[in-house]
Design an enzyme around this catalytic site. Structure first.
Site, mmCIF file in Angstrom:
data_model
loop_
_atom_site.group_PDB
_atom_site.id
_atom_site.type_symbol
_atom_site.label_atom_id
_atom_site.label_comp_id
_atom_site.label_asym_id
_atom_site.label_seq_id
_atom_site.Cartn_x
_atom_site.Cartn_y
_atom_site.Cartn_z
ATOM 1 N N ASP A 177 -2.049 4.072 -4.368
ATOM 2 C CA ASP A 177 -2.793 3.190 -3.471
ATOM 3 C C ASP A 177 -2.198 1.797 -3.370
ATOM 4 O O ASP A 177 -1.942 1.301 -2.288
ATOM 5 C CB ASP A 177 -4.272 3.091 -3.875
ATOM 6 N N HIS B 149 0.858 -1.190 0.000
ATOM 7 C CA HIS B 149 0.000 0.000 0.000
ATOM 8 C C HIS B 149 0.891 1.236 0.000
ATOM 9 O O HIS B 149 1.713 1.413 0.899
ATOM 10 C CB HIS B 149 -0.903 -0.004 1.238
ATOM 11 N N LYS C 240 -0.386 11.081 1.097
ATOM 12 C CA LYS C 240 0.473 10.535 0.032
ATOM 13 C C LYS C 240 -0.071 10.903 -1.349
ATOM 14 O O LYS C 240 0.687 11.325 -2.233
ATOM 15 C CB LYS C 240 0.587 9.013 0.173
ATOM 16 N N ARG D 229 18.367 14.761 12.423
ATOM 17 C CA ARG D 229 18.357 16.095 11.825
ATOM 18 C C ARG D 229 19.522 16.331 10.874
ATOM 19 O O ARG D 229 19.509 17.265 10.083
ATOM 20 C CB ARG D 229 18.357 17.158 12.938
#
Length: 312
Positions: free
Chosen positions: A181, A142, A163, A247
């Site tokens: 999808d 998915h 998304k 980071r």
């Protein structure tokens, strides 16, 4: 459980426009399950140890000329033993002449005989490439698969994370969509994964509040692509206040898919973050890393050099 895929022989014949010289009784139901192609040099000489009869068989100039040098009795004995393994099919290249005994024994053992005009090495390499892709191990995930600056980016994350919306924004920026999808992923080599969309939903994207959109018709055929290599996985997660995130980018993340390690970025999302821009930067950064440039390492090296120079 390991699933074995197959390709109908009829599909291969149509794909490569092969001529059917003799059609076996089970021609319509023959399935190819092995990607390798065999040229029976040793078998024609009588050596059948380690012979794999499930492979698609091909004879070219070398094999045909060898058979022609045998006596009629030797040729019949050799081919009779060879055909007795019930081969899926035998392809004769360069339109080499077929000896009458070749067709007679093919009928006796009910083996399909095919012909083509291409050179042996050319057709063999093309068939191997085709079968390797068609028979490759595969799974369905998915997610969304986009091509961004030439990089195949697989977007993963829970439903409702944005998304598909990010995919539409990327489309507006000139990038291309492969699947939305559901993404079918095939392992075509030890290090290469190819993603595509199921036929039923190809070129369609679902946007909550709007519905189903046909990307090819709305943005043009240049906005879609049938398949693409997966170069980077981007895992989209909701931002958590007390979660520690990388980071600098020093930590190299990977996701294993079908035994292949794929580079991965985990991107936390909060309202107001432009996910499409972040994905573009992720694609360009991944391309740099593939050619050996790592900005995070360069930055830390500069910091270390600065501290040493200033005795900090």
């Amino acid at each position: 459980m390991f699933h074995v895929y197959s390709v109908p022989l009829t599909t291969l014949v149509e794909e490569f426009e092969l001529e059917v010289a003799y059609k076996a009784s089970d021609y319509e139901s023959i399935q190819l399950t092995v990607a390798d192609v065999a040229r029976p040099g040793l078998q024609l000489a009588g050596y059948f140890d380690h012979f794999e009869p499930m492979r698609f068989q091909v004879m070219g100039n070398v094999e045909i000329s060898y058979l022609q040098k045998l006596s009629e009795v030797e040729r019949m004995m050799t081919l009779d033993r060879y055909y007795a393994y019930k081969l899926p099919a035998l392809l004769v290249t360069r339109y080499n002449p077929l000896e009458p005994v070749c067709l007679e024994l093919a009928k006796k053992h009910d083996v399909t005989i095919l012909r083509c005009h291409e050179a042996t090495s050319t057709i063999v390499s093309a068939i191997i490439a085709y079968l390797s892709a068609a028979l490759a191990p595969r799974i369905t995930r998915h997610g969304v698969l986009m091509e961004v600056y030439g990089e195949g980016i697989l977007l993963l994350g829970e439903s409702g994370m944005g998304k598909s919306e990010a995919a539409v924004e990327l489309l507006k920026r000139g990038h291309r969509m492969i699947a939305d999808d559901a993404v079918e992923i095939r392992k075509v080599s030890g290090t290469k994964l190819i993603g595509t969309a199921p036929n039923l939903i190809r070129n369609y994207v679902e946007l909550r509040g709007i519905g189903i959109v046909n990307v090819a018709k709305l943005f043009g055929m240049g906005a879609v692509k049938s398949e693409n290599e997966i170069d980077l996985v981007v895992n989209i997660v909701p931002w958590k206040e007390h979660e520690a995130y990388d980071r600098l980018g020093l930590e190299e993340q990977h996701m294993e898919i079908l035994g292949v390690q794929v580079p991965m970025n985990t991107i936390p999302i909060t309202p107001g973050r432009n996910l499409a821009v972040i994905l573009e930067v992720a694609a360009m950064n991944n391309r740099q890393r593939k050619i050996g440039y790592n900005p995070a390492k360069e930055f830390t090296e500069q910091l270390d050099s600065h501290f040493k120079q200033n005795n900090l």
